[in-house]
Design a protein around this motif. Structure first.
Motif, PDB file in Angstrom:
ATOM      1  N   LEU A   1      42.041  31.714  50.071  1.00 54.11           N
ATOM      2  CA  LEU A   1      42.182  30.291  49.729  1.00 54.11           C
ATOM      3  C   LEU A   1      40.877  29.725  49.191  1.00 54.11           C
ATOM      4  O   LEU A   1      40.861  28.938  48.230  1.00 54.11           O
ATOM      5  CB  LEU A   1      42.639  29.506  50.953  1.00 54.11           C
ATOM      6  N   LEU A   2      39.756  30.103  49.807  1.00 57.45           N
ATOM      7  CA  LEU A   2      38.457  29.617  49.356  1.00 57.45           C
ATOM      8  C   LEU A   2      38.161  30.117  47.949  1.00 57.45           C
ATOM      9  O   LEU A   2      37.686  29.359  47.101  1.00 57.45           O
ATOM     10  CB  LEU A   2      37.370  30.088  50.331  1.00 57.45           C
ATOM     11  N   ARG A   3      38.454  31.377  47.689  1.00 56.80           N
ATOM     12  CA  ARG A   3      38.238  31.935  46.350  1.00 56.80           C
ATOM     13  C   ARG A   3      39.117  31.233  45.320  1.00 56.80           C
ATOM     14  O   ARG A   3      38.660  30.895  44.231  1.00 56.80           O
ATOM     15  CB  ARG A   3      38.526  33.432  46.383  1.00 56.80           C
TER      16      ARG A   3
ATOM     17  N   THR B   1      31.592  38.907  40.474  1.00 61.55           N
ATOM     18  CA  THR B   1      31.312  37.497  40.743  1.00 61.55           C
ATOM     19  C   THR B   1      31.581  37.145  42.202  1.00 61.55           C
ATOM     20  O   THR B   1      31.666  35.964  42.543  1.00 61.55           O
ATOM     21  CB  THR B   1      32.171  36.597  39.837  1.00 61.55           C
ATOM     22  N   SER B   2      31.685  38.126  43.065  1.00 62.75           N
ATOM     23  CA  SER B   2      31.985  37.851  44.467  1.00 62.75           C
ATOM     24  C   SER B   2      30.785  37.208  45.160  1.00 62.75           C
ATOM     25  O   SER B   2      29.625  37.401  44.773  1.00 62.75           O
ATOM     26  CB  SER B   2      32.369  39.135  45.195  1.00 62.75           C
ATOM     27  N   HIS B   3      31.076  36.463  46.217  1.00 61.17           N
ATOM     28  CA  HIS B   3      30.025  35.812  46.995  1.00 61.17           C
ATOM     29  C   HIS B   3      29.058  36.845  47.570  1.00 61.17           C
ATOM     30  O   HIS B   3      27.839  36.647  47.580  1.00 61.17           O
ATOM     31  CB  HIS B   3      30.654  34.980  48.120  1.00 61.17           C
ATOM     32  N   GLY B   4      29.596  37.967  48.047  1.00 66.08           N
ATOM     33  CA  GLY B   4      28.746  39.005  48.617  1.00 66.08           C
ATOM     34  C   GLY B   4      27.785  39.586  47.598  1.00 66.08           C
ATOM     35  O   GLY B   4      26.624  39.881  47.911  1.00 66.08           O
ATOM     36  N   THR B   5      28.252  39.776  46.361  1.00 67.71           N
ATOM     37  CA  THR B   5      27.383  40.291  45.308  1.00 67.71           C
ATOM     38  C   THR B   5      26.252  39.323  45.015  1.00 67.71           C
ATOM     39  O   THR B   5      25.091  39.724  44.855  1.00 67.71           O
ATOM     40  CB  THR B   5      28.197  40.557  44.031  1.00 67.71           C
ATOM     41  N   TYR B   6      26.573  38.040  44.964  1.00 68.05           N
ATOM     42  CA  TYR B   6      25.539  37.048  44.676  1.00 68.05           C
ATOM     43  C   TYR B   6      24.525  36.963  45.824  1.00 68.05           C
ATOM     44  O   TYR B   6      23.324  36.773  45.590  1.00 68.05           O
ATOM     45  CB  TYR B   6      26.173  35.690  44.409  1.00 68.05           C
TER      46      TYR B   6
ATOM     47  N   ILE C   1      52.024  47.142  29.013  1.00 68.87           N
ATOM     48  CA  ILE C   1      51.380  45.978  29.624  1.00 68.87           C
ATOM     49  C   ILE C   1      50.552  46.420  30.830  1.00 68.87           C
ATOM     50  O   ILE C   1      51.032  47.189  31.673  1.00 68.87           O
ATOM     51  CB  ILE C   1      52.434  44.946  30.085  1.00 68.87           C
ATOM     52  N   LEU C   2      49.325  45.936  30.895  1.00 70.14           N
ATOM     53  CA  LEU C   2      48.481  46.117  32.065  1.00 70.14           C
ATOM     54  C   LEU C   2      48.593  44.878  32.947  1.00 70.14           C
ATOM     55  O   LEU C   2      48.360  43.756  32.487  1.00 70.14           O
ATOM     56  CB  LEU C   2      47.020  46.300  31.650  1.00 70.14           C
ATOM     57  N   LEU C   3      48.937  45.068  34.209  1.00 70.96           N
ATOM     58  CA  LEU C   3      48.942  43.973  35.177  1.00 70.96           C
ATOM     59  C   LEU C   3      47.609  43.979  35.923  1.00 70.96           C
ATOM     60  O   LEU C   3      47.218  44.991  36.507  1.00 70.96           O
ATOM     61  CB  LEU C   3      50.090  44.139  36.176  1.00 70.96           C
ATOM     62  N   MET C   4      46.911  42.841  35.892  1.00 73.23           N
ATOM     63  CA  MET C   4      45.609  42.759  36.562  1.00 73.23           C
ATOM     64  C   MET C   4      45.493  41.392  37.250  1.00 73.23           C
ATOM     65  O   MET C   4      44.887  40.473  36.717  1.00 73.23           O
ATOM     66  CB  MET C   4      44.466  42.956  35.569  1.00 73.23           C
ATOM     67  N   PRO C   5      46.066  41.252  38.452  1.00 72.59           N
ATOM     68  CA  PRO C   5      46.062  39.949  39.134  1.00 72.59           C
ATOM     69  C   PRO C   5      44.835  39.725  40.026  1.00 72.59           C
ATOM     70  O   PRO C   5      44.926  39.075  41.067  1.00 72.59           O
ATOM     71  CB  PRO C   5      47.338  40.018  39.974  1.00 72.59           C
TER      72      PRO C   5
ATOM     73  N   ASP D   1      43.631  44.855  48.252  1.00 72.32           N
ATOM     74  CA  ASP D   1      44.177  43.517  48.019  1.00 72.32           C
ATOM     75  C   ASP D   1      43.126  42.424  47.971  1.00 72.32           C
ATOM     76  O   ASP D   1      43.296  41.441  47.252  1.00 72.32           O
ATOM     77  CB  ASP D   1      45.210  43.170  49.101  1.00 72.32           C
ATOM     78  N   ALA D   2      42.023  42.578  48.703  1.00 73.90           N
ATOM     79  CA  ALA D   2      41.041  41.496  48.807  1.00 73.90           C
ATOM     80  C   ALA D   2      40.545  41.057  47.444  1.00 73.90           C
ATOM     81  O   ALA D   2      40.476  39.857  47.149  1.00 73.90           O
ATOM     82  CB  ALA D   2      39.876  41.933  49.690  1.00 73.90           C
ATOM     83  N   SER D   3      40.216  41.999  46.561  1.00 72.23           N
ATOM     84  CA  SER D   3      39.740  41.639  45.227  1.00 72.23           C
ATOM     85  C   SER D   3      40.795  41.891  44.151  1.00 72.23           C
ATOM     86  O   SER D   3      40.969  41.074  43.248  1.00 72.23           O
ATOM     87  CB  SER D   3      38.468  42.417  44.889  1.00 72.23           C
ATOM     88  N   LYS D   4      41.524  42.999  44.240  1.00 68.82           N
ATOM     89  CA  LYS D   4      42.468  43.379  43.171  1.00 68.82           C
ATOM     90  C   LYS D   4      43.852  42.758  43.341  1.00 68.82           C
ATOM     91  O   LYS D   4      44.655  42.784  42.423  1.00 68.82           O
ATOM     92  CB  LYS D   4      42.594  44.906  43.103  1.00 68.82           C
ATOM     93  N   ARG D   5      44.149  42.237  44.520  1.00 67.79           N
ATOM     94  CA  ARG D   5      45.408  41.541  44.806  1.00 67.79           C
ATOM     95  C   ARG D   5      46.644  42.406  44.522  1.00 67.79           C
ATOM     96  O   ARG D   5      47.643  41.930  43.978  1.00 67.79           O
ATOM     97  CB  ARG D   5      45.466  40.235  44.005  1.00 67.79           C
TER      98      ARG D   5
END
Length: 395
Positions: A384-386, A110-115, A250-254, A185-189
């Motif tokens: 912040l925009l995301r 759902t990233s802006h670049g993909t769209y 537990i899976l952490l997915m932030p 970090d950009a997408s998976k944080r």
């Protein structure tokens, strides 16, 4: 047997996991799926040759490279699956393909670049496949003039994840946490993890953390974590992932964004309970809050740590683990293959895309190049925009 080219190369990530899961399932539906990518010999992947093809060219930006790729696709395949934003020169070839082979776009994020990429190549697609509700809603709004067919086909999970037996913890007092995926970090944080662990320590929650995967931010993550705070496994072979997931609670997915996260679905299939970001139309379509997992609406370290702390109740954790396996069983690779094979055959019978451009115009469409404005924004501003967009989406 229908031969289908899947525009990707072997790598660590969800797009490749989709290929590995789909290939045997589609074979049962009469579809021979093979990865195809283009580039110089120095970039040739060192694995996967048995199920794909590397089209070797000295410079993908030259028209001769386009000629080679287009000629190969036309001679060898009945249909093409174009993974939107993956393998940009493969996507560039879509604008130059004649009516055969059929072309199906598959969206993964759902990233802006993909769209932006989807909008750039949409006129040359016979059909567009969206795995999640969020992606279909977004793209139907964005691509109002799209002439191709729409299909929503959720990804599926391989049987070995659904069948793997759960491992009881040797030390039942410690929660076994896992992060699995690209260390970026950009997408998976991923750089949030050290603060989450610190907050868990403040709450007195005994735990271990395993980190499976690799990526550009691994070194930075290792620097931020105290010595011994996590076990780094590096890239884990796919055959070993079911057992790894079954050994963790537990899976952490932030993540800041996802399309239809294969890692989340595979974890649920193995009974590993997710604590993951609330992404409307994506994670909340797979996880009901408090039933199969927890979805912190506020993406702070404290929110993730407090969600993990709720699962220190072993009875509740076990009930959610079982609920995960039941939910994931709805999303089988066999079911996905049936729907996708039908979409491929429909596209082959009903060509809707724009006619091909001459190969003398070989170039990356503007939507596949780096954005002239957002490419200059610092990562903090993008984050912040995301976050603002996601809050607006949740209302």
């Amino acid at each position: 047997m229908i031969r289908v080219a899947y525009g990707i190369r072997p790598h660590l990530g969800g797009t490749w996991s989709v290929f590995e899961t789909l290939r045997p399932a589609l074979a049962a539906e009469g579809v021979d799926l093979r990865w195809v990518a283009v580039g110089p010999s120095a970039n040739r992947p060192d694995c996967g040759a048995e199920c794909g093809e590397w089209i070797e060219v000295a410079d993908p930006s030259r028209p001769q490279a386009g000629e080679a790729l287009v000629a190969h696709l036309c001679a060898s395949y009945n249909a093409v699956i174009a993974n939107i934003l993956a393998e940009r020169w493969f996507l560039a070839a879509l604008r130059h393909l004649p009516p055969r082979p059929a072309v199906i776009g598959l969206v993964h994020s759902t990233s802006h670049g993909t769209y932006r990429a989807a909008r750039a190549v949409a006129p040359w697609l016979d059909a567009l496949v969206c795995p999640s509700r969020r992606m279909e809603e977004d793209l139907r709004s964005l691509l109002r003039g799209f002439a191709g067919a729409w299909h929503r086909v959720p990804h599926g999970v391989a049987d070995e994840f659904l069948r793997v037996p759960r491992d009881a913890p040797a030390d039942g007092a410690r929660l076994r946490l896992l992060f699995a995926g690209r260390l970026e970090d950009a997408s998976k944080r991923v750089l949030l993890l050290p603060a989450v662990l610190q907050r868990l320590a403040d709450l007195g929650i005994a735990h271990t953390l395993t980190i499976a995967g690799d990526g550009p931010d691994r070194a930075r993550l290792e620097e931020l974590l105290p010595p011994g705070a996590a076990r780094f496994l590096g890239r884990v072979p796919r055959a070993e992932m079911p057992a790894l997931l079954a050994r963790h609670d537990i899976l952490l997915m932030p993540s800041r964004w996802e399309g239809f996260p294969m890692g989340l679905l595979e974890a649920m299939a193995a009974g590993c309970v997710p604590v993951c970001a609330l992404l409307k139309g994506v994670t909340d379509d797979l996880v009901d809050q408090g039933v199969e997992g927890l979805l912190p609406a506020e993406g702070s370290p404290a929110a993730y740590a407090e969600a993990v702390a709720e699962l220190a109740d072993r009875k509740r954790l076990a009930a959610m683990s079982q609920a995960c396996r039941v939910r994931a069983a709805r999303y089988t690779a066999a079911r996905q293959a049936v729907w996708l094979a039908a979409a491929i055959r429909a596209a082959a019978a009903d060509r809707r895309r724009r006619g091909p451009l001459p190969l003398r115009d070989w170039a990356l469409p503007p939507g596949l190049a780096d954005h002239p404005v957002t490419g200059l924004l610092p990562q903090a501003a993008k984050d912040l925009l995301r976050a603002w967009r996601e809050r607006m989406r949740r209302g």
